[in-house]
Design a protein around this motif. Sequence first.
Motif, PDB file in Angstrom:
ATOM      1  N   LYS A 105       9.673   8.680 -25.729  1.00 28.92           N
ATOM      2  CA  LYS A 105       9.380   9.410 -26.973  1.00 28.92           C
ATOM      3  C   LYS A 105       7.913   9.347 -27.344  1.00 28.92           C
ATOM      4  N   ALA A 106       7.260   8.202 -27.054  1.00 31.12           N
ATOM      5  CA  ALA A 106       5.833   8.101 -27.408  1.00 31.12           C
ATOM      6  C   ALA A 106       5.043   9.142 -26.623  1.00 31.12           C
ATOM      7  N   ASN A 159      15.458   4.386 -36.211  1.00 33.92           N
ATOM      8  CA  ASN A 159      14.977   3.142 -35.619  1.00 33.92           C
ATOM      9  C   ASN A 159      15.967   2.016 -35.922  1.00 33.92           C
ATOM     10  N   LEU A 195       5.694  -1.398 -33.672  1.00 32.21           N
ATOM     11  CA  LEU A 195       5.927   0.054 -33.696  1.00 32.21           C
ATOM     12  C   LEU A 195       7.279   0.416 -34.313  1.00 32.21           C
ATOM     13  N   ASP A 196       8.198  -0.529 -34.280  1.00 28.56           N
ATOM     14  CA  ASP A 196       9.503  -0.274 -34.895  1.00 28.56           C
ATOM     15  C   ASP A 196       9.422  -0.385 -36.412  1.00 28.56           C
ATOM     16  N   THR A 200       6.215   3.951 -36.689  1.00 27.50           N
ATOM     17  CA  THR A 200       5.679   4.769 -35.587  1.00 27.50           C
ATOM     18  C   THR A 200       6.787   5.284 -34.668  1.00 27.50           C
ATOM     19  N   ASP A 201       7.699   4.395 -34.291  1.00 25.72           N
ATOM     20  CA  ASP A 201       8.772   4.801 -33.373  1.00 25.72           C
ATOM     21  C   ASP A 201       9.607   5.935 -33.990  1.00 25.72           C
ATOM     22  N   HIS A 204       7.633   9.154 -33.873  1.00 23.06           N
ATOM     23  CA  HIS A 204       7.678   9.764 -32.533  1.00 23.06           C
ATOM     24  C   HIS A 204       8.960  10.597 -32.383  1.00 23.06           C
ATOM     25  N   LYS A 205      10.067  10.002 -32.801  1.00 22.64           N
ATOM     26  CA  LYS A 205      11.358  10.684 -32.621  1.00 22.64           C
ATOM     27  C   LYS A 205      11.458  11.904 -33.539  1.00 22.64           C
TER      28      LYS A 205
END
Length: 434
Positions: A105-106, A159, A195-196, A200-201, A204-205
């Motif tokens: 995803k990133a 997440n 990142l979680d 950020t994660d 990304h999604k």
Amino acid sequence: MKPVNVGIIGFGTVGAGTAEVLLQNREIIRNRVGTDIVIRRIADLDVTSDRGVAIEPSVLTRDAEEVIRDPEIHIVAELMGGTGRARELILAAMERGKHVVTANKALLAEHGKEIYEAAERHGVDLAFEASVGGGIPIIGSLRGGLSANRVTAIMGILNGTSNYILTRMTEKGQPYDQAVQEAIELGYADDPPTLDVDGTDAAHKLAILISISFGAPAALGRIHREGIDRITPEDIRFANEFGRRIKLLAIARHRNGRVEARVHPAMIPTDHILANVNGPYNAIYVEGDFVGPNLYYGLGAGRRPTGSAVASDIIYLAREIRQGMKNFMPPLAHARPLETEVDIQPMDELRCSYYFRFSALDRPGVLSRISGILGEHDISLSSVIQKGRDVNGSVPVVTLTHEALERDVVRALARLEPLDILTHPTMVIRVEGA
Ligand code: HSE
């Protein structure tokens, strides 16, 4: 019918889960596809650790280029992660005419446009079901079952790590650091889980979901992003008093030709359909103009769920190959050229309700001073709680507002923060589903 050959790059959790499902469910999959799917090569720097999957040692290689160069491989599954080498390998595989499956995803959020265009240019397919929601078939649903609809809203818990941490804080009253430590010990979080927990994660999604829903790449930098690390057990308790839960939400809404796109902690009513999505689970609520509301729920991470999603992409592509077809579905499931990015609405134009927790001196006139300044910025209060007294002599003054403009909230707080009646920075949490 000749088998369809797959090369896997990255034999970690997701690679092992993919190999496991392809081997364990080989017969079911053969019946569904009409031919065998064969794992011809797996590349990983570690070719000796036991992954609990019966792979012949001769299939393993330390050299990812061997997967790319093998002319017999039809589909390359990039499951190594990262945005450097993974990008190069995907582009090289496409240049050699191979279809690509990725869980990355990133990479798609940061370099999606380049990768979608490369797939089109080389006439190959790109599939990425595992990039959002682990085992939840949300990409397939947006690309297929919902394709007649204008998507009007997406609201997701994307997440699992953050959701686990917030769930423990809610159910056990744990402070943030303790819940994070527990998540790390149970394998739900990386150490540190940056990142979680910083959003950020999930951003990304969300960028990927927006791209498919609205048919053009979404600039990651324009998606507003806040994490859960500032949430305290006190806020969770106050949320509860207002009949609400705090969740890290990823939200996209169609707004007059533009798209509202944001990831942040939000208070939602306890009877909201996402309020009881707990622990490491993910859920995505999608509204379409014809279908109405849809909800997708499941495990957003882990070897078997994510392996299931990667394998579903491999099966989809194997079916295409078997029928002698390709490019049946463009990467973003839109036939028009990807010339422009989705127009994301600036955050300061957002209208929603807010929760403020002021740390204020316990003196006469303080509440009216606060509400006066809020009122001057068109921010109207709907509820106020003031309880207790802390050791420094300041008290939490907690308010919910009616709908207000984000720009006004920023301006009002800039006026309030320097005042000596406030002892600490104000906690602001947006309220959804008011
Ligand atoms: N780290 C992600 C999560 C799973 O916690 O949900 C992989 O996308």
